[in-house]
Design an enzyme around this catalytic site. Structure first.
Site, PDB file in Angstrom:
ATOM      1  N   ASP A 105       0.843  -1.188   0.000  1.00 21.66           N
ATOM      2  CA  ASP A 105       0.000   0.000   0.000  1.00 21.66           C
ATOM      3  C   ASP A 105       0.885   1.247   0.000  1.00 21.66           C
ATOM      4  O   ASP A 105       1.910   1.279   0.668  1.00 21.66           O
ATOM      5  CB  ASP A 105      -0.852  -0.014   1.279  1.00 21.66           C
ATOM      6  CG  ASP A 105      -2.293   0.364   1.029  1.00 21.66           C
ATOM      7  OD1 ASP A 105      -2.531   1.491   0.569  1.00 21.66           O
ATOM      8  OD2 ASP A 105      -3.175  -0.470   1.304  1.00 21.66           O
ATOM      9  N   ASP A 207      -3.471   4.709  -2.207  1.00 21.00           N
ATOM     10  CA  ASP A 207      -4.621   5.204  -1.456  1.00 21.00           C
ATOM     11  C   ASP A 207      -5.141   6.530  -2.043  1.00 21.00           C
ATOM     12  O   ASP A 207      -4.352   7.424  -2.381  1.00 21.00           O
ATOM     13  CB  ASP A 207      -4.139   5.439  -0.011  1.00 21.00           C
ATOM     14  CG  ASP A 207      -5.256   5.514   1.009  1.00 21.00           C
ATOM     15  OD1 ASP A 207      -6.044   4.564   1.096  1.00 21.00           O
ATOM     16  OD2 ASP A 207      -5.320   6.528   1.738  1.00 21.00           O
ATOM     17  N   GLU A 274      -6.726   3.549  -5.869  1.00 23.49           N
ATOM     18  CA  GLU A 274      -7.999   3.581  -5.159  1.00 23.49           C
ATOM     19  C   GLU A 274      -8.654   4.919  -5.436  1.00 23.49           C
ATOM     20  O   GLU A 274      -8.062   5.969  -5.162  1.00 23.49           O
ATOM     21  CB  GLU A 274      -7.782   3.417  -3.651  1.00 23.49           C
ATOM     22  CG  GLU A 274      -9.094   3.230  -2.915  1.00 23.49           C
ATOM     23  CD  GLU A 274      -9.158   3.915  -1.553  1.00 23.49           C
ATOM     24  OE1 GLU A 274     -10.038   3.570  -0.777  1.00 23.49           O
ATOM     25  OE2 GLU A 274      -8.357   4.821  -1.293  1.00 23.49           O
ATOM     26  N   HIS A 336     -11.445  -3.548   3.345  1.00 23.18           N
ATOM     27  CA  HIS A 336     -11.378  -3.224   4.772  1.00 23.18           C
ATOM     28  C   HIS A 336     -12.202  -1.996   5.141  1.00 23.18           C
ATOM     29  O   HIS A 336     -12.216  -1.598   6.304  1.00 23.18           O
ATOM     30  CB  HIS A 336      -9.916  -3.006   5.163  1.00 23.18           C
ATOM     31  CG  HIS A 336      -9.300  -1.852   4.432  1.00 23.18           C
ATOM     32  ND1 HIS A 336      -9.081  -1.863   3.069  1.00 23.18           N
ATOM     33  CD2 HIS A 336      -8.895  -0.641   4.861  1.00 23.18           C
ATOM     34  CE1 HIS A 336      -8.568  -0.703   2.704  1.00 23.18           C
ATOM     35  NE2 HIS A 336      -8.431   0.055   3.768  1.00 23.18           N
ATOM     36  N   ASP A 337     -12.846  -1.378   4.158  1.00 22.12           N
ATOM     37  CA  ASP A 337     -13.648  -0.178   4.438  1.00 22.12           C
ATOM     38  C   ASP A 337     -15.151  -0.429   4.348  1.00 22.12           C
ATOM     39  O   ASP A 337     -15.938   0.491   4.598  1.00 22.12           O
ATOM     40  CB  ASP A 337     -13.310   0.941   3.430  1.00 22.12           C
ATOM     41  CG  ASP A 337     -11.898   1.479   3.592  1.00 22.12           C
ATOM     42  OD1 ASP A 337     -11.358   1.413   4.710  1.00 22.12           O
ATOM     43  OD2 ASP A 337     -11.337   1.963   2.585  1.00 22.12           O
TER      44      ASP A 337
HETATM   45  O1  TEU Z   1     -10.159   5.021   2.125  1.00 21.48           O
HETATM   46  C1  TEU Z   1     -10.643   6.097   1.385  1.00 21.48           C
HETATM   47  C2  TEU Z   1     -12.022   6.485   1.613  1.00 21.48           C
HETATM   48  O2  TEU Z   1     -12.533   7.263   0.852  1.00 21.48           O
HETATM   49  C3  TEU Z   1     -12.722   6.104   2.888  1.00 21.48           C
HETATM   50  O3  TEU Z   1     -13.325   7.278   3.290  1.00 21.48           O
HETATM   51  C4  TEU Z   1     -13.765   5.096   2.730  1.00 21.48           C
HETATM   52  O4  TEU Z   1     -14.564   5.345   1.629  1.00 21.48           O
HETATM   53  C5  TEU Z   1     -14.638   5.117   3.945  1.00 21.48           C
HETATM   54  O5  TEU Z   1     -13.826   4.948   5.055  1.00 21.48           O
HETATM   55  C6  TEU Z   1     -15.661   4.026   3.898  1.00 21.48           C
HETATM   56  O6  TEU Z   1     -16.458   4.003   5.035  1.00 21.48           O
HETATM   57  C7  TEU Z   1      -8.775   4.865   2.205  1.00 21.48           C
HETATM   58  C8  TEU Z   1      -8.462   3.625   3.015  1.00 21.48           C
HETATM   59  O7  TEU Z   1      -8.920   2.492   2.320  1.00 21.48           O
HETATM   60  C9  TEU Z   1      -9.055   3.768   4.373  1.00 21.48           C
HETATM   61  O8  TEU Z   1      -8.900   2.611   5.148  1.00 21.48           O
HETATM   62  C10 TEU Z   1      -8.374   4.938   5.045  1.00 21.48           C
HETATM   63  O9  TEU Z   1      -8.961   5.188   6.284  1.00 21.48           O
HETATM   64  C11 TEU Z   1      -8.443   6.203   4.182  1.00 21.48           C
HETATM   65  O10 TEU Z   1      -8.150   5.967   2.818  1.00 21.48           O
HETATM   66  C12 TEU Z   1      -7.434   7.203   4.661  1.00 21.48           C
HETATM   67  O11 TEU Z   1      -6.150   6.771   4.345  1.00 21.48           O
END
Ligand code: TEU
Length: 538
Positions: A105, A207, A274, A336-337
């Site tokens: 990442d 990211d 992403e 993971h989100d």
């Molecule tokens: O996520 C980007 C993002 O836009 C997040 O707001 C996501 O859509 C949201 O948390 C969903 O509920 C990336 C990573 O994948 C995330 O884990 C990080 O917290 C974020 O960037 C900041 O680096």
């Protein structure tokens, strides 16, 4: 057409805190991943191996862990909780020995507030690193410089009393945003990419690439024309506006071309981005000459609501039409989100898994989704995710980050002590060891799908064509040379008889894992929620 490894590969996402703890502290680590590599790909014929081609490991860099590693305090090292650079090198060597690629990442939009660059930057207005971050004076009359909000709730600005200015952070306040318009930032960050590519990593997942540039004039975002403000969480400042000046700026494309050229200094590395945005905006991230990201993550099957086969077909066809010539699609069902696919899709979960692994494009599979893992309810006092602190427990992403379930031993074989997030209550029956013994388990389905996909050029690189427009059955054909595969996915609660052509075909796999053999193509019987793969050529 020559095919790059990342086109035919299946990528497996590992959230390192939750895969395997080898150190006995309740948090997963890199040695734990090494210990479990045989499960993912043993490089041979071992029947226990899942057979994925690449792993993507979420951040393992030194971090205060406010956002669980997405707040990076040093881009070129490993947090002691996960191991050290020597452990990482062993992981890379062990993965490569099995033919498994390693993607890591890269978090370019923000650092941790503990990163030495930011410590320097906030030390005074005269700091040589002051302009490495985005600082602004208070608005006339006081308060934040503009109306930008954080994804995690509240304003995107925090005041630094010592220097009398605000700094920008679109996530937690401990994630100050880098100023990518500064040439030194670009060079320092490109050197970070080289540091890891020199070490031998096979690529990066980058990211929030659509956020890395923002309006230099810091103009207010316009009010959102459709949102019901009363339905928003009171702290959801961002949700009230359209991200016109904070996301997806046109200038990001030349910057991504420059980033891509760093990857092109090396052989065969992959750049995955992403990002979120409309289909048309998303497709631009391939680059006008396919010179930006190789794979802009496609979250449409994860984020768009879909109730019927017709909805899904429309999504896939629109995506296929939007991908530029020579661009390669990809699909994500879980990460993971987001809520786990087995939870979102319920009884359609197995058909959704079959879809992920039979569409045209690189699939990313999130750890434990191959077990049919569902969201795990987390008691309020155990919530870890900063997004839940900002926007309420309902927005906690912890539900999809719980420990991998390996066997029926205490803590599911993940750790010898209580893990950082609770193990799902059903771990004694939902785990790798049990599912390996059960020929009809979710894991058995994933293993069959992965092995079919690996062996079939039609599935792993062939063309895509929809078959018909049935409201409940999503049907399509994949083809490479003479090899054809027909996939029928019944997303409806009724059985269906589907006409997929003429003559006799061979049913290779059902999501129920309980039938195979000859079928009449003009009358294929599908049970409720059943998916099948048929070859018309045997
Ligand atoms: O996520 C980007 C993002 O836009 C997040 O707001 C996501 O859509 C949201 O948390 C969903 O509920 C990336 C990573 O994948 C995330 O884990 C990080 O917290 C974020 O960037 C900041 O680096």
């Amino acid at each position: 057409m020559s095919t790059a490894w990342w086109q035919t590969a299946v990528i497996y996402q590992i959230y390192p805190r939750s895969f395997q703890d080898s150190g006995g502290d309740g948090v997963g680590d890199l040695q734990g991943i090494i210990d479990r590599l045989d499960y993912l790909n043993d490089g041979g014929e071992n029947r226990a191996s899942l057979g994925v081609d690449a792993i993507w490991i979420s951040p393992f860099y030194p971090s205060p862990m406010v956002d669980h590693g997405y707040d990076v305090a040093d881009y070129c090292d490993v947090d002691p909780i996960f191991g050290n650079l020597e452990t990482f090198d062993r992981l890379l060597a062990a993965a490569h020995a099995r033919g498994l690629k390693v993607i890591i990442d890269f978090v370019p939009n923000h650092t941790s507030d503990r990163h030495p660059w930011f410590v320097d930057s906030r030390s005074g207005r005269a700091s040589a690193k002051r302009e490495w971050y985005i600082w602004a004076d208070p608005a006339p009359g006081g308060g934040p410089p503009n109306n930008w909000g954080s994804f995690f709730g509240g304003p995107a600005w925090t005041f630094d009393a010592a220097t009398g200015q605000y700094y920008l952070h679109q996530f937690v306040k401990e994630q100050p945003e880098l100023n990518w318009r500064h040439p030194e930032v670009r060079e320092a960050m490109f050197d970070v990419i080289r540091f890891w590519l020199d070490r031998g990593v096979d690529g990066f997942r980058v990211d929030v690439i659509h956020l890395i540039l923002k309006d230099p004039e810091l103009r207010d975002n316009p009010p959102h024309p459709h949102v019901n403000v009363d339905a928003l969480h009171p702290n959801d400042v961002k949700g009230r506006t359209l991200p016109l000046y904070t996301e997806d700026l046109d200038e990001v494309h030349p910057l991504l071309r420059a980033m891509r050229s760093v990857f092109d200094e090396y052989d065969d590395r992959v750049l995955i981005g992403e990002l979120w945005g409309s289909l048309e905006r998303w497709a631009r991230y391939y680059g006008s000459d396919l010179d930006e990201v190789h794979l802009p993550f496609n979250f449409r099957l994860m984020d768009e609501p879909w109730e019927t086969a017709a909805d899904v077909r429309a999504q896939i066809e629109a995506m296929e039409a939007a991908v530029p010539p020579g661009g390669w699609p990809n699909y994500v069902l879980g990460n993971h989100d987001r809520s786990r696919p087995a939870t979102r899709f319920g009884l359609r979960g197995r058909a959704a898994a079959m879809m992920l692994l039979t569409l045209r494009g690189t699939p990313t599979l999130y750890y434990a989704d191959e077990l049919g893992m569902e969201d795990v309810p987390i008691p309020p006092e155990k919530i870890q995710d900063p997004q839940a602190r900002g926007l309420g427990a309902g927005r906690s992403r912890d539900v999809a980050r719980t420990p991998m379930q390996w066997d029926a031993s205490p803590h599911a074989g993940f750790s010898t002590v209580e893990p950082w997030l609770p193990v799902e209550a059903g771990w004694r029956v939902r785990n790798v060891a049990v599912q390996l013994e059960d020929p009809r388990s979710y894991l058995a389905l994933f293993r069959r799908l992965l092995s079919l996909r690996r062996a079939s050029p039609a599935l792993n690189r062939g063309t895509y064509a929809s078959l018909g427009n049935h409201p409940d059955v999503f049907a399509y054909r994949r083809q490479a040379g003479e090899e054809r595969m027909i996939i029928l996915l019944n997303f409806g609660k009724e059985g269906q008889v589907f006409s997929a052509g003429k003559g006799v075909g061979w049913l290779l796999l059902s999501t129920g894992l309980d039938r195979e053999g000859p079928v009449s193509l003009d009358r294929v019987w599908l049970r409720p929620y059943e998916g099948v793969i048929i070859t018309p050529d045997r």
